[in-house]
Design a protein around this motif. Structure first.
Motif, PDB file in Angstrom:
ATOM      1  N   ASN A  26      47.483  32.297  37.252  1.00 25.66           N
ATOM      2  CA  ASN A  26      47.172  33.684  36.952  1.00 25.66           C
ATOM      3  C   ASN A  26      48.445  34.532  36.921  1.00 25.66           C
ATOM      4  O   ASN A  26      49.237  34.511  37.856  1.00 25.66           O
ATOM      5  N   VAL A  27      48.651  35.252  35.823  1.00 26.78           N
ATOM      6  CA  VAL A  27      49.823  36.111  35.721  1.00 26.78           C
ATOM      7  C   VAL A  27      49.545  37.441  36.417  1.00 26.78           C
ATOM      8  O   VAL A  27      50.362  37.959  37.161  1.00 26.78           O
ATOM      9  N   PHE A  28      48.380  37.991  36.139  1.00 23.65           N
ATOM     10  CA  PHE A  28      47.943  39.159  36.912  1.00 23.65           C
ATOM     11  C   PHE A  28      46.420  39.099  37.039  1.00 23.65           C
ATOM     12  O   PHE A  28      45.751  38.428  36.257  1.00 23.65           O
ATOM     13  N   GLU A  29      45.913  39.813  38.049  1.00 16.62           N
ATOM     14  CA  GLU A  29      44.481  39.718  38.325  1.00 16.62           C
ATOM     15  C   GLU A  29      43.854  41.099  38.431  1.00 16.62           C
ATOM     16  O   GLU A  29      44.498  42.059  38.838  1.00 16.62           O
ATOM     17  N   HIS A  30      42.591  41.174  38.087  1.00 20.64           N
ATOM     18  CA  HIS A  30      41.776  42.375  38.294  1.00 20.64           C
ATOM     19  C   HIS A  30      42.430  43.652  37.807  1.00 20.64           C
ATOM     20  O   HIS A  30      42.544  44.626  38.540  1.00 20.64           O
ATOM     21  N   LEU A  31      42.905  43.629  36.595  1.00 20.24           N
ATOM     22  CA  LEU A  31      43.550  44.816  36.039  1.00 20.24           C
ATOM     23  C   LEU A  31      42.492  45.674  35.355  1.00 20.24           C
ATOM     24  O   LEU A  31      41.750  45.198  34.503  1.00 20.24           O
ATOM     25  N   SER A  32      42.437  46.946  35.768  1.00 19.28           N
ATOM     26  CA  SER A  32      41.500  47.855  35.114  1.00 19.28           C
ATOM     27  C   SER A  32      42.220  49.140  34.745  1.00 19.28           C
ATOM     28  O   SER A  32      42.965  49.695  35.560  1.00 19.28           O
ATOM     29  N   PHE A  33      42.081  49.576  33.541  1.00 21.90           N
ATOM     30  CA  PHE A  33      42.590  50.904  33.172  1.00 21.90           C
ATOM     31  C   PHE A  33      41.934  51.326  31.876  1.00 21.90           C
ATOM     32  O   PHE A  33      41.324  50.514  31.178  1.00 21.90           O
ATOM     33  N   LYS A  34      42.010  52.629  31.583  1.00 16.28           N
ATOM     34  CA  LYS A  34      41.553  53.043  30.264  1.00 16.28           C
ATOM     35  C   LYS A  34      42.450  54.121  29.692  1.00 16.28           C
ATOM     36  O   LYS A  34      43.107  54.852  30.433  1.00 16.28           O
TER      37      LYS A  34
ATOM     38  N   LEU B 120      46.108  42.434  21.979  1.00 17.86           N
ATOM     39  CA  LEU B 120      46.079  42.180  20.539  1.00 17.86           C
ATOM     40  C   LEU B 120      45.104  41.077  20.160  1.00 17.86           C
ATOM     41  O   LEU B 120      44.856  40.826  18.998  1.00 17.86           O
ATOM     42  N   GLY B 121      44.588  40.395  21.175  1.00 19.55           N
ATOM     43  CA  GLY B 121      43.682  39.298  20.875  1.00 19.55           C
ATOM     44  C   GLY B 121      44.392  38.003  20.531  1.00 19.55           C
ATOM     45  O   GLY B 121      43.787  37.075  20.009  1.00 19.55           O
ATOM     46  N   LEU B 122      45.699  37.931  20.806  1.00 22.03           N
ATOM     47  CA  LEU B 122      46.426  36.685  20.527  1.00 22.03           C
ATOM     48  C   LEU B 122      46.220  35.676  21.649  1.00 22.03           C
ATOM     49  O   LEU B 122      46.347  34.482  21.445  1.00 22.03           O
ATOM     50  N   LEU B 123      45.949  36.183  22.853  1.00 22.24           N
ATOM     51  CA  LEU B 123      45.639  35.304  23.979  1.00 22.24           C
ATOM     52  C   LEU B 123      44.290  35.716  24.548  1.00 22.24           C
ATOM     53  O   LEU B 123      43.924  36.891  24.511  1.00 22.24           O
ATOM     54  N   LYS B 124      43.579  34.756  25.097  1.00 18.31           N
ATOM     55  CA  LYS B 124      42.276  35.078  25.677  1.00 18.31           C
ATOM     56  C   LYS B 124      42.435  35.499  27.133  1.00 18.31           C
ATOM     57  O   LYS B 124      43.314  35.004  27.828  1.00 18.31           O
ATOM     58  N   THR B 125      41.575  36.380  27.582  1.00 14.84           N
ATOM     59  CA  THR B 125      41.579  36.734  28.999  1.00 14.84           C
ATOM     60  C   THR B 125      40.807  35.647  29.739  1.00 14.84           C
ATOM     61  O   THR B 125      39.897  35.052  29.184  1.00 14.84           O
ATOM     62  N   SER B 126      41.211  35.400  31.009  1.00 13.72           N
ATOM     63  CA  SER B 126      40.448  34.378  31.732  1.00 13.72           C
ATOM     64  C   SER B 126      39.281  35.005  32.488  1.00 13.72           C
ATOM     65  O   SER B 126      38.364  34.317  32.897  1.00 13.72           O
TER      66      SER B 126
ATOM     67  N   SER C 108      38.545  46.207  31.778  1.00 14.00           N
ATOM     68  CA  SER C 108      37.813  46.176  33.031  1.00 14.00           C
ATOM     69  C   SER C 108      38.019  44.844  33.725  1.00 14.00           C
ATOM     70  O   SER C 108      37.641  43.800  33.204  1.00 14.00           O
ATOM     71  N   ASP C 109      38.677  44.912  34.874  1.00 12.35           N
ATOM     72  CA  ASP C 109      38.813  43.762  35.754  1.00 12.35           C
ATOM     73  C   ASP C 109      39.392  42.542  35.035  1.00 12.35           C
ATOM     74  O   ASP C 109      38.901  41.433  35.158  1.00 12.35           O
ATOM     75  N   VAL C 110      40.459  42.782  34.273  1.00 12.02           N
ATOM     76  CA  VAL C 110      41.007  41.714  33.443  1.00 12.02           C
ATOM     77  C   VAL C 110      41.955  40.816  34.244  1.00 12.02           C
ATOM     78  O   VAL C 110      42.817  41.301  34.974  1.00 12.02           O
ATOM     79  N   THR C 111      41.751  39.525  34.125  1.00 17.12           N
ATOM     80  CA  THR C 111      42.689  38.547  34.682  1.00 17.12           C
ATOM     81  C   THR C 111      43.201  37.696  33.525  1.00 17.12           C
ATOM     82  O   THR C 111      42.413  37.269  32.685  1.00 17.12           O
ATOM     83  N   MET C 112      44.508  37.515  33.472  1.00 14.87           N
ATOM     84  CA  MET C 112      45.033  36.643  32.418  1.00 14.87           C
ATOM     85  C   MET C 112      45.902  35.579  33.047  1.00 14.87           C
ATOM     86  O   MET C 112      46.593  35.818  34.025  1.00 14.87           O
TER      87      MET C 112
END
Lengths: 233, 272
Positions: free
Chosen positions: A17-25, A50-56, A7-11
């Protein structure tokens, strides 16, 4: 019920920022291909999942009884692995480690699991071979067998066919397709191959210039983003 | 010298050297395989220099050498592992800085407090004569701990060494196991320094693993072969140094070198 929900992931990578506001299921049994140009954040997303990097910002949630120790992962090959002295069996067995208790040795059940997966990918005859002496395609099968030992519900693959020739790549896609259809394992795969992705996947996630497309394959074919992307190729 | 083997073994210093040398050789070989494959070969070297610095400090302050150097080397091992992965200085550079600084500090401290005494000299080049019975007991205890932990975590150490990201991603605590490897390495380096000396201990760690990899192709066979061959080289080296009256550490390294050449030739012939 969704197995994975973003939900609304930014990394970001080094504060850009590599990508912003990504949502999918995704539902159980879905087959998602992640497309996009180099540097669009495909691998970053996989590492986030995978949990290797944190989402911002935003949240990545697993549900439907999925815990981290049930995820299988096929990484891009690293140079270290290529000259590592290890037998195929040792590599595949190590996939079962995540669900082990403290016991230091492999049990019968884990050995059987490794054997079954070797059989399933038809590399049983390579069991005692040295991993580094295998061809690229065989090595990928070994790593896939290891990933299958680690999962029963979700498999993440990061450009699994890089460096393989077309025939071997096609065989490899076929394997993944089977795993998805027959064993009902959810697949998330980073790919460069648009044609193959459209053929096999149920869903497409396209990352580009910080905007993203997510939808079924049919929706993707109609979208403008796919037209540009396919025409370029 | 014309001593028989029995006479040689009746010397207390030879007994001590063998009692300490064999388990240390085992530990060094086992950890060495992981360190080589993780591209951490130079960490052993860096730690031994830190060990020398710590010993010089201990000598200057009149403290027991092992008790001072063990904690310092363990802390530096964690530190080296950290900077060699996530900093702006790359791993090689970081290790070079740490090891030469530690050596330099050690030498400065010694020159202020009265120059190189026999103890420090023996730590620099290794000496079996300097082993006290207390050192022997401590070494045996620590070696058993290292061996036990290694065997207990063998499969996990394999997995973390082969593919750290996979282990992390599938829920194995890879960082904790890296710490375990660093801790065990630190202990082995300090214990091995007594016989091999600061300058040569890293070869005790690196040689057996590399030699085994010339010929063997599975992780388990590499580990077992490295362990056997490491013990063989240490025992042979000790005996040879006794008869030839050569420096012990250096003799052991030479035996290792011979083994490496033989294994390389065998590996070359096997490949063809």
């Amino acid at each position: 019920m969704a197995i994975l929900k973003c939900s609304d992931v930014t990394m970001s990578y080094e504060s850009v920022n590599v990508f912003e506001h990504l949502s999918f299921k995704l539902e159980r049994g879905d087959y998602l291909c992640i497309l996009g140009e180099n540097g669009s954040g495909k691998s970053t997303l996989i590492k986030g999942l995978l949990g290797l990097l944190k989402t911002s910002a935003g949240k990545i949630e697993y549900s439907d009884g999925l815990v981290k120790s049930e995820i299988g992962y096929l990484p891009q090959q690293s140079p270290v692995q290529r000259d590592f002295p290890a037998s195929v069996y040792e590599v595949v067995l190590s996939g079962t480690l995540n669900r082990k208790s403290l016991s230091p040795f492999y049990s019968k059940r884990e050995k059987k699991k490794a054997d079954d997966n070797l059989e399933r990918l038809s590399i049983k005859h390579l069991k005692n071979s040295c991993y580094r002496d295998l061809s690229g395609g065989q090595q990928q099968r070994v790593l896939l067998a290891r990933a299958l030992c680690a999962t029963k519900s979700l498999l993440l693959l990061d450009e699994p066919v890089t460096g393989l020739d077309p025939v071997v790549s096609a065989e490899f896609y076929e394997l993944i397709n089977n795993i998805n259809k027959k064993d009902n394992i959810t697949i998330i795969m980073v790919s460069h191959d648009v044609k193959q992705s459209i053929e096999c996947a149920t869903h497409i996630l396209h990352l580009e210039n910080k905007t993203c497309f997510f939808g079924t394959v049919d929706d993707y074919k109609k979208s403008s983003i796919s037209n540009q992307f396919i025409n370029i190729r | 010298m014309d001593y028989s083997i029995n006479q040689m073994l009746s010397f207390e210093f030879m007994q001590r050297a063998l009692i300490v040398g064999i388990p240390v050789a085992l530990c060094a070989a086992l950890l060495g395989v992981s360190l080589i494959l993780k591209r951490y070969s130079m960490i052993g070297d860096g730690l031994s220099h830190v060990g020398f610095g710590a010993l010089a400090l201990a000598a200057a302050l009149n403290l027991a050498p092992l008790q001072v150097s063990i904690p310092i080397v363990i802390i530096s091992a964690f530190f080296l592992l950290r900077i060699s992965r996530n900093s702006k200085i790359n791993g090689d550079g970081a290790i070079a800085i740490v090891s030469s600084s530690a050596l330099a500090i050690g030498i400065v401290v010694t020159s202020i407090t009265g120059g190189l005494n026999t103890d420090l000299y023996s730590y620099l080049f290794g000496s079996i004569l300097a082993l006290s019975s207390k050192d022997v007991v401590l070494s045996l205890v620590l070696c058993s701990i290292v061996l036990f932990i290694y065997v207990f975590f063998y499969n996990k150490i394999f997995s973390v060494t082969f593919d750290e990201n996979f282990s992390l991603a599938t829920g194995t605590n890879a960082k904790a196991y890296n710490m375990v490897i660093a801790l065990l390495t630190a202990l082995t380096v300090v214990l091995g320094m007594q016989i091999m000396g600061t300058l040569l201990i890293s070869s005790l760690i690196i040689f057996p693993g590399l030699t085994a990899m010339r010929v063997f192709k599975s992780y388990k066979s590499v580990v077992i072969s490295a362990a056997i061959q490491s013990v063989f080289c240490v025992v042979t080296g000790l005996i040879l140094s006794f008869y030839l009256q050569t420096a012990t550490g250096a003799t052991i390294v030479c035996v290792n070198l011979v083994c490496f050449i033989i294994f390389s030739i065998v590996g070359f012939i096997k490949e063809r």
